[in-house]
Design an enzyme around this catalytic site. Sequence first.
Site, PDB file in Angstrom:
ATOM      1  CG  ASP A  72      -1.853   1.162   1.270  1.00  0.00           C
ATOM      2  OD1 ASP A  72      -2.818   1.127   0.483  1.00  0.00           O
ATOM      3  OD2 ASP A  72      -1.640   2.096   2.074  1.00  0.00           O
ATOM      4  CG  ASN A  85      -4.154  11.283  -6.122  1.00  0.00           C
ATOM      5  OD1 ASN A  85      -3.344  11.453  -7.024  1.00  0.00           O
ATOM      6  ND2 ASN A  85      -4.837  10.174  -5.983  1.00  0.00           N
ATOM      7  CG  HIS A 108      -6.407  13.079  -9.330  1.00  0.00           C
ATOM      8  ND1 HIS A 108      -6.637  11.990  -8.528  1.00  0.00           N
ATOM      9  CD2 HIS A 108      -7.253  14.054  -8.898  1.00  0.00           C
ATOM     10  CE1 HIS A 108      -7.590  12.271  -7.666  1.00  0.00           C
ATOM     11  NE2 HIS A 108      -7.978  13.520  -7.861  1.00  0.00           N
ATOM     12  CG  ASP A 127      -2.600   9.393 -12.972  1.00  0.00           C
ATOM     13  OD1 ASP A 127      -3.215   8.878 -12.014  1.00  0.00           O
ATOM     14  OD2 ASP A 127      -3.160  10.003 -13.906  1.00  0.00           O
ATOM     15  CD  GLU A 173      -4.472   3.914  -1.861  1.00  0.00           C
ATOM     16  OE1 GLU A 173      -4.812   3.932  -0.678  1.00  0.00           O
ATOM     17  OE2 GLU A 173      -5.274   4.140  -2.786  1.00  0.00           O
TER      18      GLU A 173
END
Length: 179
Positions: free
Chosen positions: A66, A74, A79, A83, A109
Amino acid sequence: MVALTDITKNKKIERELAEANQKLEYLANHDFMTGLLNGRMYYEVCDRMMCVANRDKKPFSVLFIDIDHFKNINDTYGHECGDIVLKRVSACMVESCRVCDVLGRVGGEEFSIYLPETNHESAMIVAEKLRIKIEELLPEINKKPLKITVSIGVASNLKHHKSISDIQRDADHAMYHAK
């Protein structure tokens, strides 16, 4: 009497259809962002591998990974940055794993790695090496290096693991203890 038919166009259409089907199959089974197996295909492949490992009495382990504070990444950087982090982390995992390992993006994630023929002690070593490599990534965001950390849970095959979901649940619990 002889009849000839030009099948060139038909063969071209067949080839294009086969290529389109191959692309569709890839898209159906892989995560669009990372190229890793999507959750559905990951669990399907791992269930099959688990059956073989159990039949042959071979060890295996699962890592549940994780990305720490991903929502904050984010929210703070956008975002697009998130990414980039997902792509860099997944590429690092691919580079760090063996060809026989199975990697999947199983959540936003969250990632999972099935390690065939790997006992718990070896899996712990793999997890620690991977954790360190991910921390060393430091992708540049807004001309500054961004430190990425991950929490990794490790679970190895036990008698009560009847499916990949069972062992994944144990790895998930171990990951929360790691946090």
